[in-house]
Design a protein around this motif. Structure first.
Motif, PDB file in Angstrom:
ATOM      1  N   ILE A  25       0.831  -1.208   0.000  1.00 52.88           N
ATOM      2  CA  ILE A  25       0.000   0.000   0.000  1.00 52.88           C
ATOM      3  C   ILE A  25       0.866   1.259   0.000  1.00 52.88           C
ATOM      4  O   ILE A  25       0.637   2.193  -0.781  1.00 52.88           O
ATOM      5  N   ILE A  26       1.863   1.298   0.855  1.00 48.04           N
ATOM      6  CA  ILE A  26       2.699   2.500   0.963  1.00 48.04           C
ATOM      7  C   ILE A  26       3.562   2.690  -0.282  1.00 48.04           C
ATOM      8  O   ILE A  26       3.725   3.815  -0.764  1.00 48.04           O
ATOM      9  N   SER A  27       4.096   1.619  -0.833  1.00 51.98           N
ATOM     10  CA  SER A  27       4.928   1.774  -2.031  1.00 51.98           C
ATOM     11  C   SER A  27       4.088   2.216  -3.229  1.00 51.98           C
ATOM     12  O   SER A  27       4.566   2.986  -4.066  1.00 51.98           O
ATOM     13  N   LEU A  28       2.843   1.761  -3.320  1.00 52.74           N
ATOM     14  CA  LEU A  28       1.967   2.261  -4.388  1.00 52.74           C
ATOM     15  C   LEU A  28       1.682   3.747  -4.206  1.00 52.74           C
ATOM     16  O   LEU A  28       1.660   4.502  -5.188  1.00 52.74           O
ATOM     17  N   ALA A  29       1.475   4.165  -2.967  1.00 51.23           N
ATOM     18  CA  ALA A  29       1.254   5.597  -2.709  1.00 51.23           C
ATOM     19  C   ALA A  29       2.510   6.396  -3.045  1.00 51.23           C
ATOM     20  O   ALA A  29       2.424   7.453  -3.686  1.00 51.23           O
ATOM     21  N   PHE A  30       3.674   5.913  -2.630  1.00 50.71           N
ATOM     22  CA  PHE A  30       4.928   6.600  -2.942  1.00 50.71           C
ATOM     23  C   PHE A  30       5.128   6.693  -4.453  1.00 50.71           C
ATOM     24  O   PHE A  30       5.531   7.729  -4.971  1.00 50.71           O
ATOM     25  N   GLY A  31       4.886   5.585  -5.156  1.00 50.71           N
ATOM     26  CA  GLY A  31       5.066   5.588  -6.608  1.00 50.71           C
ATOM     27  C   GLY A  31       4.119   6.543  -7.306  1.00 50.71           C
ATOM     28  O   GLY A  31       4.498   7.223  -8.255  1.00 50.71           O
ATOM     29  N   THR A  32       2.893   6.611  -6.824  1.00 53.05           N
ATOM     30  CA  THR A  32       1.907   7.500  -7.434  1.00 53.05           C
ATOM     31  C   THR A  32       2.240   8.961  -7.188  1.00 53.05           C
ATOM     32  O   THR A  32       2.090   9.804  -8.076  1.00 53.05           O
ATOM     33  N   GLU A  40       8.573   5.611 -14.506  1.00 58.82           N
ATOM     34  CA  GLU A  40       9.293   6.017 -13.302  1.00 58.82           C
ATOM     35  C   GLU A  40       8.486   5.704 -12.053  1.00 58.82           C
ATOM     36  O   GLU A  40       9.040   5.308 -11.031  1.00 58.82           O
ATOM     37  N   ARG A  41       7.176   5.872 -12.131  1.00 61.72           N
ATOM     38  CA  ARG A  41       6.307   5.538 -11.005  1.00 61.72           C
ATOM     39  C   ARG A  41       6.395   4.060 -10.676  1.00 61.72           C
ATOM     40  O   ARG A  41       6.491   3.673  -9.519  1.00 61.72           O
ATOM     41  N   LEU A  42       6.344   3.230 -11.719  1.00 60.18           N
ATOM     42  CA  LEU A  42       6.411   1.786 -11.523  1.00 60.18           C
ATOM     43  C   LEU A  42       7.745   1.367 -10.920  1.00 60.18           C
ATOM     44  O   LEU A  42       7.795   0.562  -9.980  1.00 60.18           O
ATOM     45  N   TYR A  44       9.841   3.225  -9.164  1.00 62.95           N
ATOM     46  CA  TYR A  44       9.953   3.751  -7.802  1.00 62.95           C
ATOM     47  C   TYR A  44       9.093   2.948  -6.828  1.00 62.95           C
ATOM     48  O   TYR A  44       9.513   2.661  -5.712  1.00 62.95           O
ATOM     49  N   ALA A  45       7.900   2.549  -7.258  1.00 63.66           N
ATOM     50  CA  ALA A  45       7.033   1.733  -6.406  1.00 63.66           C
ATOM     51  C   ALA A  45       7.669   0.368  -6.148  1.00 63.66           C
ATOM     52  O   ALA A  45       7.661  -0.124  -5.009  1.00 63.66           O
ATOM     53  N   ALA A  46       8.243  -0.242  -7.178  1.00 64.79           N
ATOM     54  CA  ALA A  46       8.898  -1.547  -7.006  1.00 64.79           C
ATOM     55  C   ALA A  46      10.122  -1.427  -6.108  1.00 64.79           C
ATOM     56  O   ALA A  46      10.355  -2.283  -5.244  1.00 64.79           O
ATOM     57  N   TRP A  47      10.894  -0.365  -6.299  1.00 62.54           N
ATOM     58  CA  TRP A  47      12.090  -0.155  -5.475  1.00 62.54           C
ATOM     59  C   TRP A  47      11.704   0.072  -4.016  1.00 62.54           C
ATOM     60  O   TRP A  47      12.309  -0.514  -3.111  1.00 62.54           O
ATOM     61  N   SER A  48      10.707   0.896  -3.766  1.00 57.86           N
ATOM     62  CA  SER A  48      10.314   1.158  -2.384  1.00 57.86           C
ATOM     63  C   SER A  48       9.692  -0.089  -1.746  1.00 57.86           C
ATOM     64  O   SER A  48       9.905  -0.352  -0.564  1.00 57.86           O
ATOM     65  N   PHE A  49       8.954  -0.895  -2.519  1.00 57.04           N
ATOM     66  CA  PHE A  49       8.406  -2.150  -1.998  1.00 57.04           C
ATOM     67  C   PHE A  49       9.533  -3.083  -1.570  1.00 57.04           C
ATOM     68  O   PHE A  49       9.500  -3.648  -0.481  1.00 57.04           O
ATOM     69  N   ALA A  50      10.533  -3.219  -2.428  1.00 54.86           N
ATOM     70  CA  ALA A  50      11.673  -4.084  -2.102  1.00 54.86           C
ATOM     71  C   ALA A  50      12.427  -3.575  -0.873  1.00 54.86           C
ATOM     72  O   ALA A  50      12.835  -4.370  -0.013  1.00 54.86           O
ATOM     73  N   MET A  51      12.590  -2.271  -0.765  1.00 52.47           N
ATOM     74  CA  MET A  51      13.300  -1.711   0.386  1.00 52.47           C
ATOM     75  C   MET A  51      12.504  -1.880   1.680  1.00 52.47           C
ATOM     76  O   MET A  51      13.078  -2.183   2.731  1.00 52.47           O
TER      77      MET A  51
END
Length: 68
Positions: A25-32, A40-42, A44-51
């Motif tokens: 949920i949070i990584s989708l919000a960050f990416g959006t 770039e959104r995709l 960033y969302a994948a990177w933040s999810f992994a982190m």
């Protein structure tokens, strides 16, 4: 005709499932909110999810010795 009673069934997640849901949920919000172009959104969302997962699992392992 009788009224049907609906009971709310509480959701029971394990700690890891809760971490996955939170990270998603949070990584989708960050990416959006964080980038302009869709690719770039995709990324960033994948990177933040992994982190989120990496840090969450690492903190879990670091706290494990103190749980006993």
């Amino acid at each position: 005709m009788t009224a049907m009673a609906f009971e709310m069934v509480p959701l029971q997640f394990s700690h890891f499932q809760a971490l996955l849901l939170f990270a998603l949920i949070i990584s989708l919000a960050f990416g959006t909110l964080g980038r302009r172009r869709p690719i770039e959104r995709l990324k960033y969302a994948a990177w933040s999810f992994a982190m989120f997962l990496l840090v969450g699992v690492a903190l879990g392992w670091l706290m494990y010795p103190f749980s006993r």
